[in-house]
Scaffold this active site. Structure first.
Site, PDB file in Angstrom:
ATOM      1  N   LYS A 114       0.861  -1.191   0.000  1.00  0.00           N
ATOM      2  CA  LYS A 114       0.000   0.000   0.000  1.00  0.00           C
ATOM      3  C   LYS A 114       0.888   1.229   0.000  1.00  0.00           C
ATOM      4  O   LYS A 114       2.034   1.166   0.448  1.00  0.00           O
ATOM      5  CB  LYS A 114      -0.885   0.011   1.258  1.00  0.00           C
ATOM      6  CG  LYS A 114      -2.116   0.883   1.154  1.00  0.00           C
ATOM      7  CD  LYS A 114      -3.272   0.159   0.502  1.00  0.00           C
ATOM      8  CE  LYS A 114      -4.498   1.031   0.408  1.00  0.00           C
ATOM      9  NZ  LYS A 114      -5.693   0.245   0.015  1.00  0.00           N
TER      10      LYS A 114
HETATM   11  P1  NAD Z   1     -13.065   7.795  -2.430  1.00  0.00           P
HETATM   12  O1  NAD Z   1     -12.030   8.831  -2.225  1.00  0.00           O
HETATM   13  O2  NAD Z   1     -13.636   7.598  -3.772  1.00  0.00           O
HETATM   14  O3  NAD Z   1     -14.283   8.050  -1.414  1.00  0.00           O
HETATM   15  C1  NAD Z   1     -14.102   8.202  -0.035  1.00  0.00           C
HETATM   16  C2  NAD Z   1     -15.426   8.611   0.557  1.00  0.00           C
HETATM   17  O4  NAD Z   1     -15.282   8.666   1.984  1.00  0.00           O
HETATM   18  C3  NAD Z   1     -15.886   9.991   0.100  1.00  0.00           C
HETATM   19  O5  NAD Z   1     -17.284   9.945  -0.132  1.00  0.00           O
HETATM   20  C4  NAD Z   1     -15.572  10.867   1.308  1.00  0.00           C
HETATM   21  O6  NAD Z   1     -16.406  11.996   1.384  1.00  0.00           O
HETATM   22  C5  NAD Z   1     -15.858   9.898   2.428  1.00  0.00           C
HETATM   23  N1  NAD Z   1     -15.271  10.328   3.702  1.00  0.00           N
HETATM   24  C6  NAD Z   1     -14.025  10.790   3.930  1.00  0.00           C
HETATM   25  N2  NAD Z   1     -13.889  11.135   5.228  1.00  0.00           N
HETATM   26  C7  NAD Z   1     -15.072  10.868   5.805  1.00  0.00           C
HETATM   27  C8  NAD Z   1     -15.566  11.019   7.127  1.00  0.00           C
HETATM   28  N3  NAD Z   1     -14.791  11.501   8.101  1.00  0.00           N
HETATM   29  N4  NAD Z   1     -16.851  10.652   7.379  1.00  0.00           N
HETATM   30  C9  NAD Z   1     -17.654  10.183   6.403  1.00  0.00           C
HETATM   31  N5  NAD Z   1     -17.230  10.023   5.146  1.00  0.00           N
HETATM   32  C10 NAD Z   1     -15.963  10.371   4.848  1.00  0.00           C
HETATM   33  O7  NAD Z   1     -12.422   6.446  -1.854  1.00  0.00           O
HETATM   34  P2  NAD Z   1     -12.855   4.945  -2.178  1.00  0.00           P
HETATM   35  O8  NAD Z   1     -11.921   4.438  -3.206  1.00  0.00           O
HETATM   36  O9  NAD Z   1     -14.321   4.857  -2.345  1.00  0.00           O
HETATM   37  O10 NAD Z   1     -12.414   4.231  -0.811  1.00  0.00           O
HETATM   38  C11 NAD Z   1     -13.284   4.138   0.307  1.00  0.00           C
HETATM   39  C12 NAD Z   1     -12.819   3.011   1.203  1.00  0.00           C
HETATM   40  O11 NAD Z   1     -12.810   1.790   0.439  1.00  0.00           O
HETATM   41  C13 NAD Z   1     -11.409   3.144   1.754  1.00  0.00           C
HETATM   42  O12 NAD Z   1     -11.364   2.549   3.033  1.00  0.00           O
HETATM   43  C14 NAD Z   1     -10.582   2.330   0.789  1.00  0.00           C
HETATM   44  O13 NAD Z   1      -9.372   1.872   1.363  1.00  0.00           O
HETATM   45  C15 NAD Z   1     -11.535   1.195   0.521  1.00  0.00           C
HETATM   46  N6  NAD Z   1     -11.263   0.456  -0.713  1.00  0.00           N
HETATM   47  C16 NAD Z   1     -11.221   1.082  -1.916  1.00  0.00           C
HETATM   48  C17 NAD Z   1     -10.998   0.329  -3.065  1.00  0.00           C
HETATM   49  C18 NAD Z   1     -11.030   0.942  -4.438  1.00  0.00           C
HETATM   50  O14 NAD Z   1     -10.962   0.175  -5.414  1.00  0.00           O
HETATM   51  N7  NAD Z   1     -11.164   2.219  -4.609  1.00  0.00           N
HETATM   52  C19 NAD Z   1     -10.766  -1.041  -2.958  1.00  0.00           C
HETATM   53  C20 NAD Z   1     -10.828  -1.652  -1.710  1.00  0.00           C
HETATM   54  C21 NAD Z   1     -11.079  -0.878  -0.601  1.00  0.00           C
END
Ligand code: NAD
Length: 424
Positions: A114
């Protein structure tokens, strides 16, 4: 005998502390392989880099960047890159370790890695963001590569950032190396279906889990925290299956509509304004009230540590689908189990993204691209198969799905470790 690492100071609530306690829980199910378990409790390699860039106003700013390779035992490192002001080495270590577990749980030929930069990207112009990304990529260029470690998007990073990373790496090695990152734009060697793959995986595992507890998706009430890539894609698929998305929360606010949010209107609103706040088709509510919303399914899809013991006692859902990485503290996990709430853990629930990243990487090597239907079908099949194997393990040992996922994954990682032996 293991010793704690001198350079991090985990607590029960911190991401690395949460991960360590998850490993401890699986030790009784590892048999002979437990002698190798200490390798899971320390990353193989951690790189900390200085990322200086000249800002648009002429001043020079420095940012902390990280790339952690937790395990390379089963294959190259694989895992996303996060841009967030709270990124720390300890957080990246935990996220890298969860990638090792996740990749092994779905049996992808990868280790776990990561990366991250401690930055609020919303304060940067597009030009500054590009400079930051390119300099960071050059700095970590000594340990990434199509056969070494393959980054991908995570919080606040996207296909454009992957395109800049791919271009920078390619310039540095003197050849176009599409396989160095996944989650790229489709016309640069990206895969169809990648953008929504994590959300799709959340939906597929959620659908299977709902079936097992006889929860009808048609009419089910769903609350989603985080309305970014993962949360919004998962919400869309649940909506298509007849569920009502009654609440959504992101960094801008929390919204509620008892009849279900109209996603066809909410999505453009989020794209246009950057968040759910101010959406006309819902009422605003205080952030903490989100955890009291009456719902059947809760999808944390934002950041770590959101489901605290106190929130775990309050929430109404029968099913928690961990779209985010590490959203549930270990103490909260126990409370949810006692309350009979089924948790589909991150390490299987959100594995859809890395699975389609794997498809992208394979397609890049063969320069032969699949249709979206093919990708979605293969994704569905892998997720359903992996979840069934985990569920059988959970039933056999009478353990939670999380511990069962760790058991399946750790057996694969440590089995490979034992077969490879220790160098020299
Ligand atoms: P993203 O940046 O597209 O979205 C993140 C979201 O979280 C946004 O809507 C943001 O407003 C919200 N957020 C941030 N701080 C917050 C808070 N304090 N309270 C409430 N909401 C809050 O990111 P993503 O890619 O959707 O990732 C989200 C989660 O999923 C992370 O934990 C990431 O590690 C995990 N994840 C992502 C992927 C991927 O393919 N993108 C894969 C596996 C896991």
């Amino acid at each position: 005998m293991g010793t704690s690492l001198s350079y991090v100071h985990p607590t029960p609530e911190s991401p690395w502390g949460t991960y360590l306690s998850q490993v401890d829980r699986v030790l009784p199910y590892l048999g002979e392989l437990a002698r190798w378990a200490e390798t899971l409790k320390r990353p193989k390699r951690s790189l900390i880099v200085d990322v200086p860039i000249e800002l648009d106003d002429g001043t020079v700013a420095h940012f902390e960047g990280f790339r952690v390779q937790h395990s390379l035992t089963r294959g190259p490192g694989k895992g996303g890159v996060r841009y967030h002001p709270d990124v720390t080495l300890e957080e990246v270590m935990a996220l890298a370790a969860w990638m090792s577990i996740k990749n092994a749980a779905v049996n992808l030929p990868y280790g776990g890695a990561k990366g991250g930069i401690r930055v609020d990207p919303k304060t940067l112009s597009r030009r500054e963001l590009e400079k930051l990304t390119r300099r960071y990529t050059s700095e970590i260029g000594i340990i990434i590569g199509p056969h070494q470690d393959i980054p991908a998007p995570d919080v606040n990073t996207n296909a454009q950032i992957m395109a800049w990373m791919m271009d920078t790496y390619s310039m540095n090695v003197g050849a176009t190396a599409t396989g160095v990152v996944t989650g790229k734009p489709v016309d640069l060697g990206g895969s169809l279906g990648r953008v929504k793959a994590t959300g799709r995986g959340v939906f597929v595992t959620g659908r299977e889990a709902a079936r097992r507890i006889a929860l009808q998706l048609d009419g089910a009430r769903v609350a989603v925290q985080g309305f970014g890539n993962v949360g919004s894609s998962a919400a869309e698929l649940f909506h298509q299956a007849g569920a009502r998305i009654v609440a959504a929360q992101d960094h801008t606010g929390t919204i509620f509509n008892d009849h279900g949010l109209d996603l066809a209107e909410l999505m453009p609103h989020v794209r246009a304004t950057g968040g759910v706040a101010g959406f006309k088709g819902a009422e605003a509510m205080a952030g903490e009230e989100f955890w009291d919303v009456r719902c059947d399914i809760l999808i944390p899809a934002a950041l770590e540590g959101q489901i605290t013991p106190e929130r775990a006692r309050r929430l109404h859902a029968r099913l928690v689908l961990e779209g985010a990485n590490g959203p549930t503290l270990s103490a909260a996990d126990d409370i949810l189990a006692d309350r009979g709430v089924l948790v589909v853990p991150d390490v299987i629930c959100n594995a859809g993204g890395v699975t389609v990243s794997y498809f992208e990487w394979v397609q890049d090597f063969s320069s032969f691209f699949w249709t979206e239907d093919e990708i979605n079908l293969r994704l569905d099949k892998i997720m359903v198969g992996a979840l069934k194997n985990i569920w059988d393990t959970a039933d056999r040992h009478r353990i939670s799905l999380r511990t069962a996922t760790f058991a399946v994954a750790c057996q694969r990682i440590l089995g490979a470790r034992a077969e490879r032996g220790l160098y020299p």
